[in-house]
Design an enzyme around this catalytic site. Structure first.
Site, PDB file in Angstrom:
ATOM      1  N   ARG A 156       2.002  14.613  12.258  1.00  0.00           N
ATOM      2  CA  ARG A 156       2.554  14.420  10.923  1.00  0.00           C
ATOM      3  C   ARG A 156       2.346  15.652  10.034  1.00  0.00           C
ATOM      4  O   ARG A 156       1.628  15.625   9.044  1.00  0.00           O
ATOM      5  CB  ARG A 156       1.950  13.174  10.263  1.00  0.00           C
ATOM      6  CG  ARG A 156       2.258  11.909  11.032  1.00  0.00           C
ATOM      7  CD  ARG A 156       2.113  10.681  10.191  1.00  0.00           C
ATOM      8  NE  ARG A 156       0.738  10.222  10.133  1.00  0.00           N
ATOM      9  CZ  ARG A 156       0.354   9.100   9.538  1.00  0.00           C
ATOM     10  NH1 ARG A 156       1.241   8.324   8.962  1.00  0.00           N
ATOM     11  NH2 ARG A 156      -0.911   8.734   9.529  1.00  0.00           N
ATOM     12  N   PRO A 157       2.992  16.778  10.358  1.00  0.00           N
ATOM     13  CA  PRO A 157       2.801  17.997   9.575  1.00  0.00           C
ATOM     14  C   PRO A 157       3.381  17.858   8.175  1.00  0.00           C
ATOM     15  O   PRO A 157       4.226  17.005   7.900  1.00  0.00           O
ATOM     16  CB  PRO A 157       3.567  19.048  10.386  1.00  0.00           C
ATOM     17  CG  PRO A 157       4.606  18.271  11.129  1.00  0.00           C
ATOM     18  CD  PRO A 157       3.964  16.951  11.450  1.00  0.00           C
ATOM     19  N   VAL A 158       2.920  18.738   7.259  1.00  0.00           N
ATOM     20  CA  VAL A 158       3.380  18.692   5.872  1.00  0.00           C
ATOM     21  C   VAL A 158       4.453  19.744   5.610  1.00  0.00           C
ATOM     22  O   VAL A 158       4.780  20.020   4.456  1.00  0.00           O
ATOM     23  CB  VAL A 158       2.194  18.887   4.899  1.00  0.00           C
ATOM     24  CG1 VAL A 158       1.215  17.735   5.020  1.00  0.00           C
ATOM     25  CG2 VAL A 158       1.506  20.223   5.138  1.00  0.00           C
ATOM     26  N   ASP A 159       5.036  20.315   6.650  1.00  0.00           N
ATOM     27  CA  ASP A 159       6.036  21.371   6.488  1.00  0.00           C
ATOM     28  C   ASP A 159       7.167  20.953   5.557  1.00  0.00           C
ATOM     29  O   ASP A 159       7.637  21.755   4.736  1.00  0.00           O
ATOM     30  CB  ASP A 159       6.639  21.748   7.854  1.00  0.00           C
ATOM     31  CG  ASP A 159       5.606  22.187   8.865  1.00  0.00           C
ATOM     32  OD1 ASP A 159       4.495  21.648   8.827  1.00  0.00           O
ATOM     33  OD2 ASP A 159       5.915  23.057   9.689  1.00  0.00           O
ATOM     34  N   LEU A 160       7.642  19.714   5.683  1.00  0.00           N
ATOM     35  CA  LEU A 160       8.778  19.280   4.877  1.00  0.00           C
ATOM     36  C   LEU A 160       8.403  19.173   3.404  1.00  0.00           C
ATOM     37  O   LEU A 160       9.233  19.428   2.527  1.00  0.00           O
ATOM     38  CB  LEU A 160       9.319  17.947   5.385  1.00  0.00           C
ATOM     39  CG  LEU A 160       9.826  17.939   6.834  1.00  0.00           C
ATOM     40  CD1 LEU A 160      10.416  16.583   7.195  1.00  0.00           C
ATOM     41  CD2 LEU A 160      10.858  19.032   7.049  1.00  0.00           C
ATOM     42  N   ILE A 202       9.077   7.527  16.388  1.00  0.00           N
ATOM     43  CA  ILE A 202       8.575   8.145  15.157  1.00  0.00           C
ATOM     44  C   ILE A 202       7.300   8.952  15.404  1.00  0.00           C
ATOM     45  O   ILE A 202       7.203  10.116  15.030  1.00  0.00           O
ATOM     46  CB  ILE A 202       8.319   7.078  14.075  1.00  0.00           C
ATOM     47  CG1 ILE A 202       9.560   6.198  13.876  1.00  0.00           C
ATOM     48  CG2 ILE A 202       7.915   7.746  12.767  1.00  0.00           C
ATOM     49  CD1 ILE A 202      10.795   6.913  13.394  1.00  0.00           C
ATOM     50  N   ARG A 231      -8.018  -0.556   5.580  1.00  0.00           N
ATOM     51  CA  ARG A 231      -7.154   0.402   4.889  1.00  0.00           C
ATOM     52  C   ARG A 231      -5.821  -0.222   4.492  1.00  0.00           C
ATOM     53  O   ARG A 231      -5.155   0.270   3.576  1.00  0.00           O
ATOM     54  CB  ARG A 231      -6.881   1.614   5.783  1.00  0.00           C
ATOM     55  CG  ARG A 231      -8.068   2.535   5.999  1.00  0.00           C
ATOM     56  CD  ARG A 231      -7.641   3.767   6.796  1.00  0.00           C
ATOM     57  NE  ARG A 231      -6.406   4.323   6.250  1.00  0.00           N
ATOM     58  CZ  ARG A 231      -5.310   4.541   6.977  1.00  0.00           C
ATOM     59  NH1 ARG A 231      -5.279   4.264   8.268  1.00  0.00           N
ATOM     60  NH2 ARG A 231      -4.222   5.047   6.410  1.00  0.00           N
ATOM     61  N   LYS A 281       0.839  -1.204   0.000  1.00  0.00           N
ATOM     62  CA  LYS A 281       0.000   0.000   0.000  1.00  0.00           C
ATOM     63  C   LYS A 281       0.874   1.254   0.000  1.00  0.00           C
ATOM     64  O   LYS A 281       0.631   2.203  -0.754  1.00  0.00           O
ATOM     65  CB  LYS A 281      -0.908   0.012   1.230  1.00  0.00           C
ATOM     66  CG  LYS A 281      -1.671   1.325   1.438  1.00  0.00           C
ATOM     67  CD  LYS A 281      -2.503   1.300   2.693  1.00  0.00           C
ATOM     68  CE  LYS A 281      -1.685   1.559   3.951  1.00  0.00           C
ATOM     69  NZ  LYS A 281      -1.419   3.012   4.146  1.00  0.00           N
ATOM     70  N   ASN A 282       1.893   1.266   0.830  1.00  0.00           N
ATOM     71  CA  ASN A 282       2.722   2.462   0.973  1.00  0.00           C
ATOM     72  C   ASN A 282       3.565   2.735  -0.271  1.00  0.00           C
ATOM     73  O   ASN A 282       4.014   3.861  -0.478  1.00  0.00           O
ATOM     74  CB  ASN A 282       3.617   2.343   2.199  1.00  0.00           C
ATOM     75  CG  ASN A 282       2.833   2.421   3.494  1.00  0.00           C
ATOM     76  OD1 ASN A 282       1.704   2.919   3.515  1.00  0.00           O
ATOM     77  ND2 ASN A 282       3.390   1.923   4.576  1.00  0.00           N
ATOM     78  N   ASP A 306       5.632   0.876  11.818  1.00  0.00           N
ATOM     79  CA  ASP A 306       4.410   0.191  11.414  1.00  0.00           C
ATOM     80  C   ASP A 306       4.367  -1.262  11.878  1.00  0.00           C
ATOM     81  O   ASP A 306       3.356  -1.949  11.672  1.00  0.00           O
ATOM     82  CB  ASP A 306       4.242   0.243   9.893  1.00  0.00           C
ATOM     83  CG  ASP A 306       3.711   1.586   9.418  1.00  0.00           C
ATOM     84  OD1 ASP A 306       3.323   2.408  10.264  1.00  0.00           O
ATOM     85  OD2 ASP A 306       3.682   1.814   8.189  1.00  0.00           O
ATOM     86  N   CYS A 342      -3.972  13.243  13.053  1.00  0.00           N
ATOM     87  CA  CYS A 342      -4.088  11.804  12.842  1.00  0.00           C
ATOM     88  C   CYS A 342      -4.051  11.155  14.208  1.00  0.00           C
ATOM     89  O   CYS A 342      -3.452  11.681  15.146  1.00  0.00           O
ATOM     90  CB  CYS A 342      -2.934  11.341  11.965  1.00  0.00           C
ATOM     91  SG  CYS A 342      -2.654   9.577  11.932  1.00  0.00           S
ATOM     92  N   ARG A 371      -4.203  10.580   4.409  1.00  0.00           N
ATOM     93  CA  ARG A 371      -3.163  11.600   4.408  1.00  0.00           C
ATOM     94  C   ARG A 371      -2.273  11.524   3.174  1.00  0.00           C
ATOM     95  O   ARG A 371      -1.704  12.531   2.753  1.00  0.00           O
ATOM     96  CB  ARG A 371      -2.300  11.455   5.663  1.00  0.00           C
ATOM     97  CG  ARG A 371      -3.013  11.778   6.963  1.00  0.00           C
ATOM     98  CD  ARG A 371      -2.010  11.807   8.113  1.00  0.00           C
ATOM     99  NE  ARG A 371      -0.915  12.702   7.840  1.00  0.00           N
ATOM    100  CZ  ARG A 371      -0.915  14.010   8.094  1.00  0.00           C
ATOM    101  NH1 ARG A 371      -1.986  14.565   8.626  1.00  0.00           N
ATOM    102  NH2 ARG A 371       0.129  14.759   7.827  1.00  0.00           N
TER     103      ARG A 371
END
Length: 426
Positions: A128-132, A335, A405, A22-23, A313, A123, A99
């Site tokens: 898990r910010p999207v800054d990067l 993490i 999922r 999936k990933n 995970d 979440c 996400r």
């Protein structure tokens, strides 16, 4: 709402075909936006997240069709053609479900010069910010604004190759930057890039589409941008998290499982930890064989890390395994800040676990007891499945939409190996 019922105490024996990752599949599907030609992806798992990404791509105007597998192809096969993308807007209603939807940001921006993507928000297991992701796009010349809960990105003259230094390792940001750089003008260097197998799989696919990429699997990835990319065919790699989960299922039930298609190279650290705990893992011809060595497992410590370390995970599943081991185990999560939400549910089943900040001390019990429990996230849900397989009596797991999922046909796969497991439909 569906639930899962498990009557535990039965060893698992047999063979399980590991599904596509999936990933790995989600960024590959997003990569179809980089070209007007068809991208054919095989070995896609049938999962809720794949369906969500398919819906998002279709909403942008891409044609997404399921086709019959050709000779040698496995799993679900999709052909995606983004020749008539009518919208560069990824709406909140779709992004909030998954996400990974933010992965369309780089391809849309690189190819069309603009993108509007909803902020994914928080979440259950962490912020898990999207800054990067955004800083990588800005380094390549994009202008970014956050308005009304949406990322507004523009690069009317196109993106320009740049050196992007990630302050912390991020798989998603590395993937977004790779896709954006593939169409940028000039050369990009991604420093402190993620090294996961899913990153390497994306690089292989992008190269098949005509991109010039090298260094994947290392800390520095170099991409020389192309004016355009072409269509390609690409098989998705096997899901290392599913494979690791079933390695632990064999051990916790004192059974023996052959995992067809699993790659030992993608699981070196988890396999080393399992062997230390008393699990035999053997590799032969693209198959992993797992069984408990002798008697009870031994308590073993583990700390989650970015690849090639122990995957976050697999942390919840390993904790379930250690609840039945002899002695104590210390499990440290580095993490995500909220990834011990499965602990209260394991305690309901008789586990002896104490949380100390980012670490959980697990004192092994000889046997867990079935109970009614609730899944809080994807990996927590499968952790409870493992616990239920080993427990005495019946376990009922609620909120299993999380499970759907990330695990394809898990009840059927386990039942075929001797588990007494069924889905209860409301």
């Amino acid at each position: 709402m569906d639930r899962i019922l498990i009557r535990g105490g039965r060893p698992l024996n047999g063979a399980i075909q590991i599904s596509g990752s999936k990933n790995a599949a989600l960024p590959l599907m997003a990569a179809a936006l980089l070209t007007s030609e068809p991208l054919r992806l095989s070995n896609l798992p049938r999962l809720a997240d794949i369906a969500s990404m398919r819906q998002l791509l279709a909403g942008l105007g891409a044609e997404v069709a399921e086709v019959q597998p050709a000779a040698g192809e496995q799993g679900q096969v999709l052909e995606i053609q983004a020749s008539h993308v009518a919208s560069q807007r990824a709406p909140y209603d779709l992004v909030r479900k998954m996400r990974a939807s933010v992965l369309v940001l780089g391809p849309l921006l690189a190819r069309f010069g603009q993108a509007e993507v909803s902020l994914p928000g928080g979440c259950a297991i962490g912020t898990r910010p999207v800054d990067l992701h955004l800083s990588a796009m800005e380094a390549m010349g994009a202008e970014i604004a956050i308005e009304s809960g949406y990322i507004h990105a523009s690069a009317p003259k196109g993106l320009t190759g740049a050196e992007v230094v990630f302050p912390t390792i991020s798989v998603g940001a590395t993937e977004n930057a790779m896709m954006a750089a593939a169409l940028a003008q000039g050369e990009s260097r991604l420093v402190n890039a993620a090294r996961e197998p899913e990153i390497s799989d994306l690089a292989v696919c992008l190269r098949a589409m005509g991109a010039e990429i090298e260094g994947e699997g290392s800390e520095i990835i170099t991409i020389r941008g192309c004016g355009s990319l072409q269509g390609a065919s690409h098989p998705v790699i096997a899901d290392r998290i599913e494979a690791g989960t079933f390695l632990m299922a064999a051990a916790i039930t004192d059974g023996e499982l052959r995992l067809v298609g699993a790659q030992a190279a993608h699981l070196e650290r988890p396999i080393a930890v399992l062997r230390q705990a008393g699990v035999t893992v053997e590799e032969s011809d693209g198959t992993l064989l797992a069984r408990r060595r002798n008697g009870r497992l031994r308590g073993s410590d583990v700390m989650t890390e970015a690849f090639p370390g122990f995957a976050t995970d697999l942390q919840a599943q390993f904790m379930a395994l250690m609840t039945t081991a002899e002695g104590a185990s210390m499990i440290t999560e580095t993490i995500f800040e909220n990834r011990f939400m499965h602990v209260p549910e394991l305690i309901r089943m008789g586990a002896d676990i104490t949380i100390h900040g980012a670490s959980a001390l697990v004192r092994g019990e000889r046997r867990l007891t079935g109970a009614e429990v609730m899944a809080t996230d994807l990996r927590a849900s499968v952790c409870l499945v493992l616990a239920g397989l080993a427990a005495e009596g019946e376990t009922v797991i609620n909120r299993i939409y999380h499970l759907d999922r990330g695990y394809e046909r898990i009840e059927a796969k386990l039942a075929a190996c001797g588990a007494e497991i069924e889905r209860l439909t409301s």
